[in-house]
Write a protein that holds these residues in place. Structure first.
Motif, PDB file in Angstrom:
ATOM      1  N   TYR A 191     -18.728  16.535 -45.050  1.00 27.71           N
ATOM      2  CA  TYR A 191     -19.511  15.323 -45.249  1.00 27.71           C
ATOM      3  C   TYR A 191     -18.555  14.139 -45.285  1.00 27.71           C
ATOM      4  CZ  TYR A 191     -22.745  18.932 -46.678  1.00 27.71           C
ATOM      5  OH  TYR A 191     -23.527  20.063 -46.687  1.00 27.71           O
ATOM      6  N   TYR A 192     -19.045  13.001 -44.777  1.00 27.53           N
ATOM      7  CA  TYR A 192     -18.182  11.843 -44.630  1.00 27.53           C
ATOM      8  C   TYR A 192     -18.852  10.576 -45.121  1.00 27.53           C
ATOM      9  CZ  TYR A 192     -15.668  15.002 -41.556  1.00 27.53           C
ATOM     10  OH  TYR A 192     -14.976  16.083 -41.053  1.00 27.53           O
ATOM     11  N   ALA A 193     -18.032   9.655 -45.619  1.00 31.26           N
ATOM     12  CA  ALA A 193     -18.506   8.304 -45.870  1.00 31.26           C
ATOM     13  C   ALA A 193     -18.732   7.618 -44.527  1.00 31.26           C
ATOM     14  CB  ALA A 193     -17.486   7.547 -46.700  1.00 31.26           C
ATOM     15  N   GLU A 194     -19.683   6.696 -44.502  1.00 32.92           N
ATOM     16  CA  GLU A 194     -20.030   6.035 -43.238  1.00 32.92           C
ATOM     17  C   GLU A 194     -18.848   5.299 -42.632  1.00 32.92           C
ATOM     18  OE1 GLU A 194     -23.486   7.611 -42.452  1.00 32.92           O
ATOM     19  OE2 GLU A 194     -22.682   5.970 -41.216  1.00 32.92           O
ATOM     20  N   ASN A 195     -18.004   4.732 -43.463  1.00 29.11           N
ATOM     21  CA  ASN A 195     -16.930   3.905 -42.912  1.00 29.11           C
ATOM     22  C   ASN A 195     -15.766   4.709 -42.338  1.00 29.11           C
ATOM     23  OD1 ASN A 195     -16.080   4.784 -45.408  1.00 29.11           O
ATOM     24  ND2 ASN A 195     -15.473   2.784 -46.177  1.00 29.11           N
ATOM     25  N   VAL A 196     -15.816   6.038 -42.416  1.00 30.07           N
ATOM     26  CA  VAL A 196     -14.770   6.851 -41.795  1.00 30.07           C
ATOM     27  C   VAL A 196     -15.339   7.849 -40.797  1.00 30.07           C
ATOM     28  CG1 VAL A 196     -13.346   6.642 -43.866  1.00 30.07           C
ATOM     29  CG2 VAL A 196     -14.736   8.702 -43.527  1.00 30.07           C
ATOM     30  N   LYS A 197     -16.637   7.929 -40.731  1.00 26.32           N
ATOM     31  CA  LYS A 197     -17.278   8.907 -39.838  1.00 26.32           C
ATOM     32  C   LYS A 197     -16.857   8.642 -38.398  1.00 26.32           C
ATOM     33  CE  LYS A 197     -21.306  10.071 -41.316  1.00 26.32           C
ATOM     34  NZ  LYS A 197     -22.745  10.092 -41.641  1.00 26.32           N
ATOM     35  N   GLY A 198     -16.463   9.703 -37.716  1.00 22.21           N
ATOM     36  CA  GLY A 198     -16.014   9.569 -36.339  1.00 22.21           C
ATOM     37  C   GLY A 198     -14.522   9.322 -36.191  1.00 22.21           C
ATOM     38  N   ARG A 199     -13.866   8.961 -37.304  1.00 23.89           N
ATOM     39  CA  ARG A 199     -12.419   8.729 -37.269  1.00 23.89           C
ATOM     40  C   ARG A 199     -11.660   9.769 -38.094  1.00 23.89           C
ATOM     41  NH1 ARG A 199     -10.283   4.322 -39.543  1.00 23.89           N
ATOM     42  NH2 ARG A 199     -11.935   4.073 -41.095  1.00 23.89           N
ATOM     43  N   PHE A 200     -12.247  10.229 -39.185  1.00 22.11           N
ATOM     44  CA  PHE A 200     -11.598  11.189 -40.076  1.00 22.11           C
ATOM     45  C   PHE A 200     -12.263  12.559 -39.925  1.00 22.11           C
ATOM     46  CE2 PHE A 200     -10.074   8.083 -43.659  1.00 22.11           C
ATOM     47  CZ  PHE A 200      -9.463   7.297 -42.685  1.00 22.11           C
ATOM     48  N   THR A 201     -11.452  13.595 -40.079  1.00 21.80           N
ATOM     49  CA  THR A 201     -11.963  14.964 -40.057  1.00 21.80           C
ATOM     50  C   THR A 201     -11.370  15.734 -41.218  1.00 21.80           C
ATOM     51  OG1 THR A 201     -12.124  14.922 -37.639  1.00 21.80           O
ATOM     52  CG2 THR A 201     -12.198  17.076 -38.713  1.00 21.80           C
ATOM     53  N   ILE A 202     -12.247  16.341 -42.008  1.00 19.07           N
ATOM     54  CA  ILE A 202     -11.792  17.169 -43.124  1.00 19.07           C
ATOM     55  C   ILE A 202     -11.947  18.635 -42.721  1.00 19.07           C
ATOM     56  CG2 ILE A 202     -14.062  17.197 -44.268  1.00 19.07           C
ATOM     57  CD1 ILE A 202     -12.556  17.099 -46.968  1.00 19.07           C
ATOM     58  N   SER A 203     -10.975  19.435 -43.102  1.00 13.39           N
ATOM     59  CA  SER A 203     -11.040  20.859 -42.785  1.00 13.39           C
ATOM     60  C   SER A 203     -10.357  21.652 -43.890  1.00 13.39           C
ATOM     61  CB  SER A 203     -10.381  21.145 -41.439  1.00 13.39           C
ATOM     62  OG  SER A 203      -9.012  20.793 -41.473  1.00 13.39           O
ATOM     63  N   SER A 204     -10.689  22.914 -43.923  1.00 10.93           N
ATOM     64  CA  SER A 204     -10.165  23.795 -44.965  1.00 10.93           C
ATOM     65  C   SER A 204      -9.533  25.010 -44.315  1.00 10.93           C
ATOM     66  CB  SER A 204     -11.306  24.219 -45.895  1.00 10.93           C
ATOM     67  OG  SER A 204     -10.860  25.097 -46.898  1.00 10.93           O
ATOM     68  N   ASP A 205      -8.314  25.322 -44.688  1.00 10.72           N
ATOM     69  CA  ASP A 205      -7.626  26.526 -44.219  1.00 10.72           C
ATOM     70  C   ASP A 205      -7.491  27.456 -45.417  1.00 10.72           C
ATOM     71  OD1 ASP A 205      -5.846  28.508 -43.436  1.00 10.72           O
ATOM     72  OD2 ASP A 205      -4.705  27.156 -42.142  1.00 10.72           O
ATOM     73  N   ASN A 206      -8.398  28.407 -45.506  1.00 11.14           N
ATOM     74  CA  ASN A 206      -8.397  29.277 -46.680  1.00 11.14           C
ATOM     75  C   ASN A 206      -7.156  30.161 -46.737  1.00 11.14           C
ATOM     76  OD1 ASN A 206     -10.833  28.151 -47.440  1.00 11.14           O
ATOM     77  ND2 ASN A 206     -12.061  29.832 -46.607  1.00 11.14           N
ATOM     78  N   ALA A 207      -6.602  30.531 -45.592  1.00 11.62           N
ATOM     79  CA  ALA A 207      -5.402  31.364 -45.569  1.00 11.62           C
ATOM     80  C   ALA A 207      -4.214  30.631 -46.196  1.00 11.62           C
ATOM     81  CB  ALA A 207      -5.077  31.779 -44.148  1.00 11.62           C
ATOM     82  N   LYS A 208      -4.170  29.315 -46.003  1.00 10.07           N
ATOM     83  CA  LYS A 208      -3.085  28.512 -46.571  1.00 10.07           C
ATOM     84  C   LYS A 208      -3.495  27.856 -47.887  1.00 10.07           C
ATOM     85  CE  LYS A 208      -0.817  27.510 -42.184  1.00 10.07           C
ATOM     86  NZ  LYS A 208      -0.303  26.473 -41.266  1.00 10.07           N
ATOM     87  N   ASN A 209      -4.739  28.076 -48.266  1.00 12.10           N
ATOM     88  CA  ASN A 209      -5.264  27.487 -49.493  1.00 12.10           C
ATOM     89  C   ASN A 209      -5.049  25.971 -49.522  1.00 12.10           C
ATOM     90  OD1 ASN A 209      -6.844  28.150 -51.711  1.00 12.10           O
ATOM     91  ND2 ASN A 209      -5.097  28.230 -53.105  1.00 12.10           N
ATOM     92  N   THR A 210      -5.365  25.345 -48.403  1.00 10.93           N
ATOM     93  CA  THR A 210      -5.087  23.922 -48.215  1.00 10.93           C
ATOM     94  C   THR A 210      -6.276  23.255 -47.530  1.00 10.93           C
ATOM     95  OG1 THR A 210      -2.702  24.322 -48.059  1.00 10.93           O
ATOM     96  CG2 THR A 210      -3.528  22.261 -47.137  1.00 10.93           C
ATOM     97  N   VAL A 211      -6.560  22.033 -47.958  1.00  8.33           N
ATOM     98  CA  VAL A 211      -7.563  21.204 -47.309  1.00  8.33           C
ATOM     99  C   VAL A 211      -6.849  20.034 -46.640  1.00  8.33           C
ATOM    100  CG1 VAL A 211      -9.532  19.673 -47.705  1.00  8.33           C
ATOM    101  CG2 VAL A 211      -9.412  21.885 -48.857  1.00  8.33           C
ATOM    102  N   TYR A 212      -7.248  19.725 -45.421  1.00  6.52           N
ATOM    103  CA  TYR A 212      -6.608  18.662 -44.647  1.00  6.52           C
ATOM    104  C   TYR A 212      -7.580  17.502 -44.439  1.00  6.52           C
ATOM    105  CZ  TYR A 212      -3.424  22.459 -43.546  1.00  6.52           C
ATOM    106  OH  TYR A 212      -2.533  23.513 -43.630  1.00  6.52           O
ATOM    107  N   LEU A 213      -7.002  16.334 -44.273  1.00  7.43           N
ATOM    108  CA  LEU A 213      -7.769  15.165 -43.853  1.00  7.43           C
ATOM    109  C   LEU A 213      -7.027  14.550 -42.673  1.00  7.43           C
ATOM    110  CD1 LEU A 213     -10.262  13.396 -44.488  1.00  7.43           C
ATOM    111  CD2 LEU A 213      -8.712  11.881 -45.727  1.00  7.43           C
ATOM    112  N   GLN A 214      -7.565  14.772 -41.480  1.00  9.18           N
ATOM    113  CA  GLN A 214      -6.999  14.176 -40.268  1.00  9.18           C
ATOM    114  C   GLN A 214      -7.593  12.788 -40.120  1.00  9.18           C
ATOM    115  OE1 GLN A 214      -4.651  15.396 -37.987  1.00  9.18           O
ATOM    116  NE2 GLN A 214      -4.774  13.310 -37.159  1.00  9.18           N
ATOM    117  N   MET A 215      -6.747  11.785 -40.066  1.00  3.97           N
ATOM    118  CA  MET A 215      -7.200  10.394 -40.007  1.00  3.97           C
ATOM    119  C   MET A 215      -6.708   9.780 -38.702  1.00  3.97           C
ATOM    120  SD  MET A 215      -6.528   9.229 -43.960  1.00  3.97           S
ATOM    121  CE  MET A 215      -4.746   9.193 -43.764  1.00  3.97           C
TER     122      MET A 215
END
Length: 123
Positions: A59-83
């Motif tokens: 889920y995204y805030a409107e002002n970042v939708k289309g520019r930011f991507t959040i993802s989760s890598d459970n194997a690395k136990n890490t969440v990313y935010l690609q901006m």
């Protein structure tokens, strides 16, 4: 209990990209909803993006939708935010926070926060 550590911040020019990481230890990210927040000087903290660890829903805030991507890598136990396509108004300290069910909650909803990482976007 989960401990969160953000990394990946830095300084970029407008239009550039950064990838932030939120590394978890203790519990696993698939047990939580992880929200990225940011706080600019003189402004209230705002939710940017959230991922549900158990199923990857994002889920995204409107002002970042289309520019930011959040993802989760459970194997690395890490969440990313690609901006991507960063703007000067994206300049802020970025934090990740974990809750069992809440996305984009209020500060008091969260027991677990990282220390923050600075993102600076110049025009």
């Amino acid at each position: 209990e989960v401990r969160l550590v953000e990394s990946g911040g830095g300084s970029v020019q407008a239009g550039g990209s950064l990838r932030l990481s939120c590394a978890a230890s203790g519990d696993t990210v698939d047990e939580y909803a992880i929200t990225w927040f940011r706080q600019a000087p003189g402004k209230e903290r705002e939710g940017v993006a959230c991922v549900i660890g158990s199923d990857g829903s994002a889920y995204y805030a409107e002002n970042v939708k289309g520019r930011f991507t959040i993802s989760s890598d459970n194997a690395k136990n890490t969440v990313y935010l690609q901006m991507n396509r960063l703007k000067p108004e994206d300049t802020a300290v970025y934090y990740c926070a974990a809750d069992l069910i809440v996305c984009f909650g209020r500060d008091y909803d969260y027991d677990y926060w990282g220390q923050g990482t600075q993102v600076t976007v110049s025009s």
